[in-house]
Structures are given as C-alpha cells and as structure tokens.
Design a protein around this motif. Structure first.
Motif, PDB file in Angstrom:
ATOM      1  N   VAL A 195      77.309  30.317  16.568  1.00 49.56           N
ATOM      2  CA  VAL A 195      77.623  29.209  15.886  1.00 49.56           C
ATOM      3  C   VAL A 195      78.908  28.685  16.314  1.00 49.56           C
ATOM      4  N   SER A 196      79.366  27.462  16.381  1.00 48.34           N
ATOM      5  CA  SER A 196      80.867  27.208  16.624  1.00 48.34           C
ATOM      6  C   SER A 196      80.950  25.714  15.727  1.00 48.34           C
ATOM      7  N   PHE A 197      82.227  25.621  15.298  1.00 49.45           N
ATOM      8  CA  PHE A 197      82.767  24.520  14.352  1.00 49.45           C
ATOM      9  C   PHE A 197      84.128  23.811  14.873  1.00 49.45           C
ATOM     10  N   ARG A 253      82.302  34.353   6.234  1.00 48.04           N
ATOM     11  CA  ARG A 253      83.799  34.817   7.168  1.00 48.04           C
ATOM     12  C   ARG A 253      84.871  33.749   6.588  1.00 48.04           C
ATOM     13  N   GLN A 254      84.597  32.449   6.481  1.00 43.73           N
ATOM     14  CA  GLN A 254      85.578  31.649   6.163  1.00 43.73           C
ATOM     15  C   GLN A 254      86.003  31.834   4.744  1.00 43.73           C
ATOM     16  N   TRP A 294      79.243  21.339  13.066  1.00 40.25           N
ATOM     17  CA  TRP A 294      78.695  22.682  13.676  1.00 40.25           C
ATOM     18  C   TRP A 294      77.946  22.471  14.940  1.00 40.25           C
ATOM     19  N   GLN A 302      72.819  31.899  10.639  1.00 38.57           N
ATOM     20  CA  GLN A 302      74.382  31.692  11.325  1.00 38.57           C
ATOM     21  C   GLN A 302      75.322  30.847  10.392  1.00 38.57           C
ATOM     22  N   LEU A 303      74.819  29.800   9.604  1.00 38.33           N
ATOM     23  CA  LEU A 303      75.586  28.925   8.909  1.00 38.33           C
ATOM     24  C   LEU A 303      76.137  29.904   7.510  1.00 38.33           C
ATOM     25  N   ILE A 363      75.001  24.927  16.412  1.00 35.27           N
ATOM     26  CA  ILE A 363      74.407  26.307  16.036  1.00 35.27           C
ATOM     27  C   ILE A 363      73.342  26.299  17.334  1.00 35.27           C
ATOM     28  N   ARG A 370      76.421  33.111   7.371  1.00 32.48           N
ATOM     29  CA  ARG A 370      77.347  34.129   7.903  1.00 32.48           C
ATOM     30  C   ARG A 370      78.775  33.680   8.170  1.00 32.48           C
ATOM     31  N   TRP A 371      78.425  32.429   8.875  1.00 36.84           N
ATOM     32  CA  TRP A 371      79.960  31.534   9.117  1.00 36.84           C
ATOM     33  C   TRP A 371      80.693  31.410   7.736  1.00 36.84           C
ATOM     34  N   TYR A 372      79.903  30.729   6.814  1.00 33.04           N
ATOM     35  CA  TYR A 372      80.578  30.427   5.502  1.00 33.04           C
ATOM     36  C   TYR A 372      81.309  31.725   4.970  1.00 33.04           C
TER      37      TYR A 372
END
Length: 257
Positions: free
Chosen positions: A118-120, A152-153, A125, A145-146, A127, A148-150
């Motif tokens: 995933v990149s943003f 971390r943020q 995004w 993936q989304l 994915i 997991r990304w949330y």
C-alpha cells in the motif's frame, strides 16, 4: 469514553415497547436504572431506539417524553439508516473513497506483485494485490492492507498529540495503546492510569482526535463525567462540544465495510 456514560447499560434486560405518535410509530427498548435521575433517549448504529429512565419514572411519563421528542427520534432513525446504507454501499474496489484525518481520498487497486502493498499520497491510496486472485480474496487483501496502514498512522498521530497534551495538562498515563475497540473511541483506566485509543480515530480530523485525547487524559483526574470533569476538558478545548458533535455526526462514515 467520549460522549458516553461512565458505566455500561445492559439492554438485554430492557423492555420492548411501542408508542404511536403524531409523527409515526416508535418502537424502543426501555431500561430502568437506579443510577438515572433523568430520562435519556438514544438511537444506536442498528437504528434501535433506546430509552433509559429512573426506576421511579412511570411508563406514562416515558411515553410523554417520547411524544415530545418524536420528531427528533424519527429524524435520527432516518439519518442513521442513510449512513448505514452508505456504509453498505461501499466496497474495496477502485474509486471508493475513505476518510483519513477528516478528508475523503479515493482508493485504487492494482494487480501485480506477489505480495500486497500500500502507498498513499494526496491523490489517495494505491493498493497492490497479487494477480489472478478472486474478487472476494482481493477485497480481503485490500482491507487487510488498509487496516494495517490506518493502525500505523493512528499510532504515529496519537504519539505526537498525546505527548503535546500530556505536557500541557500536566498529566501522565502509565501506558498508552492504540487498539481495535468496537464501540468506543477511547478508554481510561483511572486506577491503573492506562489509556487506549481506537485506531479508527485516524479517519477523524486532528482537532477531533485532540478532543478524544484530552477527554481521556482528563479522566486521570476525574474518573466520571462530572461537572468538574467537563470543566477540565473545557480549559484546554473551549469548543469541545463542536468537536464532540463532529464525532457523533460522522461516526458511521468512520466505519469500514
């Protein structure tokens, strides 16, 4: 817990009731509590009307209370229904939008790598999922993936904002955690000095995240939602009611399908 009472109510013991008003019929769950001194009405995310009343309140009084607020109740049921329909209408395909720090961004799904990624950026995004998998498997991969990304943020944002308000308020919790919490945005254990936050707060604007942080830190001094508690919150966030209202209004938009 922002906007919630300090004790949990067990609605499994509630009485199922029905009132016919001029605006329409209202079905509701009625719970009597010896902790209550006033009648309170809420509409939950399942579009259920819940009424909690003092043990001494008569059914006639409850019925009158509902009749007086029938317009608001029916409007709120409609609003929750529309929000739920919005949540159900979304999926994890290209083009759907999701909140991040209070702003909607589109999702783009690409097939390619053997492993998901995933990149943003300001455009949304991207994915990447393995090629050749089914639509169902693709949705699962994208959501994983989304989420997991949330998370971390949320951890990064919370760390800096908590540090800021800990110094400002002169309060220091023993531990801080970001975790999955089904129905609350934050939780403070007064005796253990432990605070946890819901990672879904990453979807809210920073000023709303700040409200939840200040709310939970204030519980380190006042374990309940007393007048002194709200006075402490107001010292640091004079407009806390507006921030609280954003959270209440957009809570269903912050749910992931």
């Amino acid at each position: 817990m922002p906007g919630r009472k300090s004790h949990r109510l067990d609605y499994s013991k509630a009485r199922v009731c029905c009132v016919r008003t001029r605006q329409g019929t209202i079905n509701f769950f009625l719970l009597k509590s010896d902790r209550r001194t006033t009648i309170e009405i809420s509409v939950n995310e399942d579009e259920q009307v819940r009424v909690v009343a003092p043990v001494y309140a008569s059914y006639t009084l409850v019925e009158q209370f509902i009749n007086e607020r029938a317009g608001w109740i029916l409007k709120r049921i409609q609003e929750v229904g529309q929000a739920n329909q919005f949540v159900r209408s979304r999926d994890y395909n290209t083009g759907n939008e999701f909140l991040f720090l209070g702003k909607n961004y589109p999702l783009y799904v690409e097939e390619g790598r053997a492993r998901s990624a995933v990149s943003f950026d300001e455009n949304g995004w991207i994915i990447t999922v393995p090629a050749g998998i089914s639509k169902e498997e693709q949705s699962v991969k994208v959501k994983e993936q989304l989420v997991r990304w949330y998370r971390r943020q949320a951890e990064e944002v919370m760390a800096s904002r908590v540090f800021h308000y800990v110094r400002m308020m002169g309060l220091e919790p023993m531990t801080i955690a970001v975790r999955t919490q089904k129905s609350i945005w934050g939780c403070c254990s007064y005796h253990d000095k432990k605070i946890s936050f819901n990672w879904l707060l990453a979807l809210a604007p920073l000023h709303v995240i700040d409200y939840v942080i200040v709310h939970e830190l204030a519980h380190l001094s006042h374990p309940n939602h007393s007048k002194k508690f709200w006075q402490k919150v107001e010292i640091y966030l004079p407009d806390y009611k507006e921030r609280q209202e954003w959270l209440n209004t957009h809570r269903l938009e912050m749910k992931l399908p």
